[in-house]
Motif scaffolding. Sequence first.
Motif, PDB file in Angstrom:
ATOM      1  N   LEU A 125      18.952  36.641 -49.738  1.00 28.80           N
ATOM      2  CA  LEU A 125      19.817  35.952 -50.693  1.00 28.80           C
ATOM      3  C   LEU A 125      21.116  36.741 -50.811  1.00 28.80           C
ATOM      4  N   CYS A 126      22.213  36.089 -50.430  1.00 26.18           N
ATOM      5  CA  CYS A 126      23.497  36.776 -50.362  1.00 26.18           C
ATOM      6  C   CYS A 126      24.608  35.724 -50.461  1.00 26.18           C
ATOM      7  N   ARG A 127      25.832  36.147 -50.226  1.00 29.14           N
ATOM      8  CA  ARG A 127      26.980  35.261 -50.418  1.00 29.14           C
ATOM      9  C   ARG A 127      26.876  33.988 -49.583  1.00 29.14           C
ATOM     10  N   GLU A 128      26.394  34.113 -48.346  1.00 30.08           N
ATOM     11  CA  GLU A 128      26.340  32.948 -47.460  1.00 30.08           C
ATOM     12  C   GLU A 128      25.153  32.032 -47.755  1.00 30.08           C
ATOM     13  N   THR A 129      24.156  32.508 -48.485  1.00 28.96           N
ATOM     14  CA  THR A 129      22.954  31.698 -48.707  1.00 28.96           C
ATOM     15  C   THR A 129      22.785  31.257 -50.155  1.00 28.96           C
ATOM     16  N   VAL A 130      23.587  31.812 -51.073  1.00 31.04           N
ATOM     17  CA  VAL A 130      23.486  31.483 -52.496  1.00 31.04           C
ATOM     18  C   VAL A 130      24.762  30.788 -52.957  1.00 31.04           C
ATOM     19  N   ALA A 131      24.606  29.651 -53.596  1.00 24.42           N
ATOM     20  CA  ALA A 131      25.768  28.900 -54.086  1.00 24.42           C
ATOM     21  C   ALA A 131      26.181  29.330 -55.494  1.00 24.42           C
ATOM     22  N   ARG A 132      25.195  29.673 -56.336  1.00 19.92           N
ATOM     23  CA  ARG A 132      25.522  30.004 -57.737  1.00 19.92           C
ATOM     24  C   ARG A 132      24.373  30.777 -58.377  1.00 19.92           C
ATOM     25  N   THR A 133      24.690  31.650 -59.332  1.00 18.23           N
ATOM     26  CA  THR A 133      23.675  32.338 -60.135  1.00 18.23           C
ATOM     27  C   THR A 133      24.066  32.263 -61.602  1.00 18.23           C
ATOM     28  N   GLU A 134      23.061  32.203 -62.471  1.00 25.40           N
ATOM     29  CA  GLU A 134      23.321  32.184 -63.903  1.00 25.40           C
ATOM     30  C   GLU A 134      22.057  32.557 -64.672  1.00 25.40           C
ATOM     31  N   PRO A 135      22.185  33.303 -65.774  1.00 25.06           N
ATOM     32  CA  PRO A 135      21.031  33.558 -66.638  1.00 25.06           C
ATOM     33  C   PRO A 135      20.554  32.241 -67.246  1.00 25.06           C
ATOM     34  N   ALA A 136      19.236  32.111 -67.416  1.00 25.38           N
ATOM     35  CA  ALA A 136      18.678  30.877 -67.962  1.00 25.38           C
ATOM     36  C   ALA A 136      17.321  31.176 -68.570  1.00 25.38           C
ATOM     37  N   LEU A 137      16.692  30.142 -69.109  1.00 23.93           N
ATOM     38  CA  LEU A 137      15.327  30.219 -69.607  1.00 23.93           C
ATOM     39  C   LEU A 137      14.452  29.311 -68.752  1.00 23.93           C
ATOM     40  N   ASN A 138      13.261  29.795 -68.421  1.00 29.44           N
ATOM     41  CA  ASN A 138      12.360  28.948 -67.643  1.00 29.44           C
ATOM     42  C   ASN A 138      11.584  28.005 -68.560  1.00 29.44           C
ATOM     43  N   ILE A 139      10.590  27.312 -68.022  1.00 30.19           N
ATOM     44  CA  ILE A 139       9.914  26.263 -68.802  1.00 30.19           C
ATOM     45  C   ILE A 139       9.112  26.824 -69.972  1.00 30.19           C
ATOM     46  N   VAL A 140       8.836  28.136 -69.961  1.00 33.54           N
ATOM     47  CA  VAL A 140       8.133  28.736 -71.104  1.00 33.54           C
ATOM     48  C   VAL A 140       9.071  29.631 -71.907  1.00 33.54           C
ATOM     49  N   ASP A 141      10.372  29.376 -71.734  1.00 38.30           N
ATOM     50  CA  ASP A 141      11.413  30.067 -72.508  1.00 38.30           C
ATOM     51  C   ASP A 141      11.500  31.563 -72.238  1.00 38.30           C
ATOM     52  N   ASN A 142      11.091  31.981 -71.048  1.00 42.82           N
ATOM     53  CA  ASN A 142      11.306  33.368 -70.652  1.00 42.82           C
ATOM     54  C   ASN A 142      12.629  33.475 -69.899  1.00 42.82           C
ATOM     55  N   PRO A 143      13.373  34.570 -70.111  1.00 44.14           N
ATOM     56  CA  PRO A 143      14.653  34.714 -69.415  1.00 44.14           C
ATOM     57  C   PRO A 143      14.467  34.911 -67.918  1.00 44.14           C
ATOM     58  N   VAL A 144      15.294  34.226 -67.147  1.00 45.87           N
ATOM     59  CA  VAL A 144      15.262  34.324 -65.691  1.00 45.87           C
ATOM     60  C   VAL A 144      16.692  34.337 -65.174  1.00 45.87           C
ATOM     61  N   LEU A 145      16.836  34.735 -63.936  1.00 45.05           N
ATOM     62  CA  LEU A 145      18.114  34.572 -63.253  1.00 45.05           C
ATOM     63  C   LEU A 145      17.975  33.342 -62.364  1.00 45.05           C
ATOM     64  N   ARG A 146      18.702  32.290 -62.701  1.00 45.32           N
ATOM     65  CA  ARG A 146      18.594  31.021 -61.962  1.00 45.32           C
ATOM     66  C   ARG A 146      19.532  31.061 -60.765  1.00 45.32           C
ATOM     67  N   VAL A 147      18.966  30.846 -59.601  1.00 42.56           N
ATOM     68  CA  VAL A 147      19.720  30.945 -58.347  1.00 42.56           C
ATOM     69  C   VAL A 147      19.730  29.575 -57.676  1.00 42.56           C
ATOM     70  N   THR A 148      20.916  29.087 -57.368  1.00 42.72           N
ATOM     71  CA  THR A 148      21.056  27.836 -56.623  1.00 42.72           C
ATOM     72  C   THR A 148      21.376  28.175 -55.174  1.00 42.72           C
ATOM     73  N   LEU A 149      20.547  27.707 -54.265  1.00 40.87           N
ATOM     74  CA  LEU A 149      20.698  28.011 -52.843  1.00 40.87           C
ATOM     75  C   LEU A 149      21.621  27.013 -52.163  1.00 40.87           C
ATOM     76  N   THR A 150      22.196  27.426 -51.064  1.00 41.69           N
ATOM     77  CA  THR A 150      22.927  26.485 -50.231  1.00 41.69           C
ATOM     78  C   THR A 150      21.933  25.507 -49.611  1.00 41.69           C
ATOM     79  N   SER A 151      22.422  24.383 -49.124  1.00 40.07           N
ATOM     80  CA  SER A 151      21.526  23.363 -48.580  1.00 40.07           C
ATOM     81  C   SER A 151      20.729  23.888 -47.376  1.00 40.07           C
ATOM     82  N   GLY A 152      21.375  24.678 -46.527  1.00 40.56           N
ATOM     83  CA  GLY A 152      20.675  25.218 -45.364  1.00 40.56           C
ATOM     84  C   GLY A 152      19.572  26.183 -45.757  1.00 40.56           C
ATOM     85  N   THR A 153      19.838  27.017 -46.754  1.00 40.19           N
ATOM     86  CA  THR A 153      18.828  27.970 -47.207  1.00 40.19           C
ATOM     87  C   THR A 153      17.684  27.244 -47.906  1.00 40.19           C
ATOM     88  N   ARG A 154      18.004  26.196 -48.649  1.00 43.23           N
ATOM     89  CA  ARG A 154      16.950  25.402 -49.304  1.00 43.23           C
ATOM     90  C   ARG A 154      15.986  24.850 -48.260  1.00 43.23           C
TER      91      ARG A 154
END
Length: 220
Positions: A125-154
């Motif tokens: 996971l790096c600049r060429e494979t990750v489109a965006r990152t942001e702090p978030a909460l998961n489905i049980v309200d625990n803090p996570v780092l949410r990572v959006t992948l590029t289409s090719g990496t997905r």
Amino acid sequence: MLALALILATDRELALPPTLEPALTVASRALFRVEYCSGKSQHNEDEFARRDQRYFRLSWSALQVWGAKAERDIVEEMRLHLRCGAKRRNVEIARFDAAISEAERIFEQAILPMRQGVWIGALRLCRETVARTEPALNIVDNPVLRVTLTSGTRARLATLSEKIMTGRYDSGQIALRVNGVVLSELMVYERIESAVIDLPAPTSNRPDFPALAGPLGEPC
């Protein structure tokens, strides 16, 4: 051209190292013979159990990186009519020890690039494979780092997760590594189709989100 090179490199990363599989195969067959010839001796059973655990650790680690299973080839071995004895058993123990040591060496060599950066299995996971990152909460309200992948990496993550799910297992794990350290083993119950993944929150023995997000913005 750069994009094509990155795709080809990542595709190679998703493949089990070519010399690892034969080494594991030799080890698995020798391990079966060791088990077959162990008899009812507690000492022999203990020796087998230690080697069986060593084999399992390595094959499971390979599964977490490449989604590749090195199954013990019991069916073929069951066709053999082994003449067991202390000498034969010692030969198979030596064969297993040599093969598993070689397999462990190959594995460690193959994951050397993973000592730097953030990796999910064999995907960096790096600049060429990750489109965006942001702090978030998961489905049980625990803090996570949410990572959006590029289409090719997905697409390649979907392939990796499918490989993990193929075979006799009904679940699997993908190793999350940061600078060579396995921080988490992410459970996989089905093919991952989403481009969004949640990385575990930091704890006392994990990097904080800025330290984790930083490598994600670095070039591959």
